[in-house]
Design an enzyme around this catalytic site. Structure first.
Site, short mmCIF file in Angstrom:
data_model
loop_
_atom_site.label_atom_id
_atom_site.label_comp_id
_atom_site.label_asym_id
_atom_site.label_seq_id
_atom_site.Cartn_x
_atom_site.Cartn_y
_atom_site.Cartn_z
N ALA A 280 0.86 -1.18 0.00
CA ALA A 280 0.00 0.00 0.00
C ALA A 280 0.89 1.22 0.00
CB ALA A 280 -0.93 0.00 1.22
N MET A 281 0.30 2.39 -0.32
CA MET A 281 1.09 3.61 -0.48
C MET A 281 0.34 4.79 0.12
SD MET A 281 3.79 5.08 -1.49
CE MET A 281 4.08 6.84 -1.33
N GLU A 282 1.08 5.61 0.90
CA GLU A 282 0.50 6.67 1.72
C GLU A 282 0.32 8.00 1.01
OE1 GLU A 282 5.05 6.89 2.41
OE2 GLU A 282 3.53 5.33 2.12
N ASN A 283 0.00 8.02 -0.28
CA ASN A 283 -0.18 9.29 -0.97
C ASN A 283 -1.08 10.22 -0.16
OD1 ASN A 283 1.00 7.98 -3.42
ND2 ASN A 283 -0.94 6.89 -3.38
N HIS A 315 -0.87 1.69 9.23
CA HIS A 315 0.46 2.11 8.78
C HIS A 315 0.36 3.30 7.83
CE1 HIS A 315 4.73 1.10 7.69
NE2 HIS A 315 4.39 1.76 6.59
N GLU A 316 -0.50 3.20 6.83
CA GLU A 316 -0.59 4.26 5.82
C GLU A 316 -1.24 5.53 6.39
OE1 GLU A 316 1.19 3.66 3.40
OE2 GLU A 316 1.27 1.48 3.54
N HIS A 319 1.23 7.51 8.30
CA HIS A 319 2.10 8.25 7.38
C HIS A 319 1.56 9.63 7.03
CE1 HIS A 319 5.49 5.85 6.26
NE2 HIS A 319 4.81 4.84 5.78
#
Length: 887
Positions: A280-283, A315-316, A319
């Site tokens: 996953a990614m925290e954009n 987690h994301e 961020h």
């Protein structure tokens, strides 16, 4: 970014990387705003872009250098001082830059760069890429971390160059468009089949945190404290997002309170994507994720999948403050982002679902991101320091490893225990307030903590961050009068015995907390700061043992005298907390690994856990029993070892049973699944194998009739001796799976077959179009992880290497390098060395060294401990139950 893919057989980092080249831009201009319009064409796999970058020139210049990759600029101009000049464009593909040159020098001060360009929607899951959902529909999405924003728009693609963004997307009328901020207009056109969506100006953010998604999506929605939340999925799957929505609402509320700063981005969208390289990614304001890390059937799912979704979200979301609001200045401090989010992710989960014991999973859970996972990596001579210089994209990508995530989280956990939770939190919040919407360094972080706590954080942290390795504390006790003197010496721990016993002058400043049987109720213990190679401390009385890691928060290994280990074994369940039992098991195994204790001492400690019912503790024990079974047990001793394992686990199985009980906890179901796995796979218990076969047949008829984790264990056991009929049933299940969890249950069960013909089918299938590229390397690695399939897979990998590289990309191929680290044979070691020396992977140089070291240390361990295991089993052959343990 959560860099993990949940597999039923292992976790492998599978992310994409760019071609190596010089990374840093010259410090000549800084961006202030990007105003861009992008028009993706999903049918042609391309896009057109137009952007204006408002910049501040720091000095007079006739050239401006931008990051750019796989982009063709058709028109370029620069406006400055009221005049606009056409710019010529030259490209440096190796260094991924485009240089704009104007005829007349530009004055220092404000300027505007205007560009028109085209690019490709690639199939490599990086930059602006093209994916396909489970319905066969195309979508376009972004994955920019760490150096791939330059594939979507020419930019100052470095984290320190923060700017605001104004994004406009022209898309097909049927397509939903999502970006970092709320849409402020959605108008028809241009043309009858398009619509134009314009988004609000963003807060200042780094280029790698920009994001947009275009395709067919639907959503469930909620809100917290006035912040709207949407969980997006492809059509027909939105009901699988309700759990994620509930978790997000709880976590956002928790973080608002913990950080003392309300969520700063106005809205939070989370999108599940079928094709996605990372976990996953925290954009900013738009978290993207694999479907498997976001979606589940709340009525029929395992505890493991619930935790996976929850922890990924936590987690994301963490961020959004630590990484997005405050961002590292350069990638050498990416650990500040990832390690902090990893440390933080369990807190809101524990607050929401205390019965999950998410904090224990941080110590012994994910084999890469947990404390024990970090200790394993950090025990190698080829490990790295947390702070590591990096300039090229390949070097940067290698920083996203267990050291950045797991070790950093463990060190922060130790620091929190030393300072106290509220003091640590006050320091974190002060740091965020001082650097909000800006960039910071590691020094900024620990200097703030030292100032707030008035403790030498700035002296402690560099010893753990700027040097590699993990300290080993050797503990010796001597009772004199009414007190016990505890002598503590420190050295660096290595799995390599020659390195361990050799000279090493490394020195850490280590907060250590000690407890005794008399102080067992005090989980914090007596805490001291060890600053020298050797020191002595005093505890009252003459206790039978002194535990050197009270609370289990310390990032170090502890070595005890044999009599102390035996004394601890008698009290391990009554005097130690679950996390302390985990750490003691790990420390004892670490001593076995280097020959300082015989493997029998570990098994004796295991016998002290017969009343243990905590899944996290037994999970670690089961992992090591599986290791012993695979690598240390000779064929002559296998029956005796299987008998001992059955005897050890019989009392637990009698209590837990194979049938779920009314009102039992979710962790009990997880324990039952692990028990079945060990009894059927390690002990080869006939009744457990029969139970696994029954559960497999039942699950194949109706997946909802068997708890998912138990079904996964049953499948793993049954497939070992499974035939082509079972194999074909699993293939059919893959095509008809209704949830990501079911899909991966079917997919990775294919790796468990022992029949070479079926293993070959799985290897061929992994490289077929039927398997998504993000799963190919994981499936190959899973078959390689099967002891009966490792040589077949290794031969397959070598003969299909060009295809594997094409599917996985340079860095993703490192998953195969990692999987080869499970070999424990000198001949296989030499083959691995020869092959990867000839087929170098730039983004996996350190991984290759670690793989070679793992094989070497395993070969050494096997030669020393296998005879000792045989002797121990001979002495215990009559002392344990030998009958079946399944009931």
């Amino acid at each position: 970014m959560k860099n993990s893919l949940i597999l039923l057989v292992g976790i492998f980092l599978i992310t994409m990387a760019s071609i190596a080249g010089a990374q840093r831009l010259p410090l000549s201009a800084t961006p202030e705003n990007y105003n861009m319009t992008l028009t993706p064409d999903l049918k042609k796999a391309s896009f057109a872009g137009e952007e204006t970058i408002k910049v501040k020139l720091l000095k007079s210049a006739s050239q401006i250098i931008l990051n750019s990759a796989d982009i063709e600029i058709q028109d370029a101009s620069v406006a400055s001082g009221g005049a606009s000049q056409t710019a010529t464009v030259s490209y440096d593909k190796e260094n991924q830059t485009a240089t704009l040159t104007v005829q007349n020098p530009l004055a220092a001060g404000p300027a505007a760069i205007h560009l028109k360009y085209t690019g490709i929607l690639n199939d490599q899951l990086r930059g602006f890429y093209l994916g396909t959902d489970s319905n066969g529909h195309k979508y376009a999405a972004t994955q920019f971390e760490s150096t791939d924003a330059r594939r979507a728009f020419p930019s100052f693609d470095e984290p320190a160059y923060k700017a605001t963004f104004d994004i406009t997307i022209i898309a097909d009328k049927a397509h939903t468009v999502i970006a970092n901020t709320k849409p402020i207009s959605d108008t028809p056109g241009p043309g009858p089949d398009k619509h134009t969506v314009r988004f609000a100006t963003s807060s200042k953010m780094s280029s790698y945190l920009a994001a947009f998604v275009v395709g067919e999506f639907e959503y469930v929605e909620g809100s917290v404290d006035g912040i709207p939340i949407r969980i997006y999925s492809t059509p027909g799957k939105k009901q699988l997002g309700t759990f994620a929505l509930e978790a997000t609402e709880n976590f956002l509320r928790y973080f608002d309170h913990y950080f003392g700063i309300k969520y700063p981005y106005g809205k939070l969208d989370i999108v599940g994507l079928a094709d996605f390289s990372a976990g996953a990614m925290e954009n900013v304001g738009l978290i993207t994720s694999r479907e498997s890390m976001l979606q589940l059937d709340d009525k029929n799912t395992s505890l493991g999948q619930r935790k996976t979704v929850a922890i990924t979200l936590s987690h994301e979301i963490a961020h959004q403050w630590f990484g997005d609001l405050v961002t590292m200045e350069w990638w050498d401090d990416v650990w500040l982002n990832e390690g902090f989010a990893t440390w933080m992710e369990g807190k809101p989960a524990d607050d929401w679902k205390p019965a999950w014991n998410a904090g224990l999973d941080e110590v012994n859970g994910d084999p890469i991101l947990s404390t024990l996972g970090a200790l394993n990596v950090d025990s190698l001579a080829s490990t790295r320091s947390i702070h590591q210089p990096a300039d090229t994209p390949d070097q940067i990508q290698e920083l996203f490893d267990g050291i950045a995530y797991g070790k950093t989280a463990a060190v922060l956990r130790m620091l929190e225990g030393y300072l106290g939770p509220e003091t640590f939190r006050a320091g974190v919040n002060q740091y965020l307030k001082e650097h909000a919407n800006g960039n910071a360094t590691a020094d900024d972080f620990w200097i703030t903590l030292a100032r707030v706590s008035k403790k030498p954080v700035d002296k402690i942290m560099p010893t753990f961050v700027k040097q590699a390795g993990v300290p080993l504390l050797t503990i010796k006790e001597e009772c004199t009068g009414k007190n016990t003197t505890v002598s503590v010496s420190q050295q660096r721990y290595f799995y390599d015995r020659d390195a361990l016993n050799g000279a090493n002058d490394q020195l850490w400043q280590i907060p250590i907390c000690m407890k005794t049987p008399q102080t067992a109720s005090n989980t914090a213990g007596k805490c001291e700061l060890l600053t020298k190679k050797e020191d002595t401390f005093t505890v009252p009385g003459c206790p039978a043992w002194v535990l050197a890691n009270a609370g289990g928060n310390g990032y170090y290994r502890s070595g005890y005298q044999p009599e102390v280990v035996h004394a601890l074994a008698k009290n391990v369940e009554t005097s130690l907390t679950p996390v302390e039992r985990i750490i003691l098991l790990s420390d004892t195994w670490a001593a076995v690994r280097v020959g300082r204790q015989p493997v029998g001492d570990y098994l004796t400690l295991a016998e002290g856990l017969q009343s243990e019912r905590h899944d996290a503790v037994l999970g670690l024990l089961f992992t090591e029993l599986s290791f012993i079974d695979r690598y240390l047990v000779s064929e002559n001793d296998r029956v005796a070892f299987q008998s001992w394992v059955r005897g050890l686990l019989t009392p637990i199985v009698k209590e837990v049973g194979w049938t779920p009980k009314q009102g039992e906890s979710e962790s009990q179901a997880s324990l039952r699944a692990n028990l079945l796995q060990v009894l059927g796979g390690v002990a080869r218990d006939p009744e457990a194998i029969a139970e696994a076969r029954k559960l497999t047949d039942q699950w194949l008829q109706n997946p909802a009739s068997v708890e998912n984790a138990l079904a996964a264990s049953a499948l793993a056991i049954t497939s070992q001796n499974g035939d082509s009929v079972l194999y074909d049933q699993l293939l059919a299940g893959i095509k008809n799976a209704k949830t990501p969890e079911l899909y991966y249950s079917y997919l990775f069960a294919l790796a468990g077959f022992n029949d070479p013909k079926l293993q070959q089918r799985t290897l061929d299938y992994a490289l077929s179009p039927d398997v998504r590229s993000q799963d190919t390397l994981g499936l190959l690695a899973a078959v390689m992880g099967n002891p009966t399939g490792e040589k077949l897979t290794w031969d397959f990998v070598r003969s299909h290497w060009p295809e594997i590289e094409k599917v996985g990309g340079a860095f993703a191929s490192a998953a195969v390098v990692t999987a080869a680290g499970r070999f424990c044979d000198a001949d296989m070691r030499d083959q691995v060395n020869d092959f990867f020396s000839a087929h170098k992977i730039a983004a996996a140089e350190r991984t290759f060294k670690q793989t070679m070291e793992r094989i070497n240390t395993c070969v050494s361990l096997k030669s020393e401990q296998s005879p000792q295991l045989a002797t121990w089993l001979e002495g215990h052959s009559g002392g344990t139950a030998t009958g079946s343990s399944a009931r």
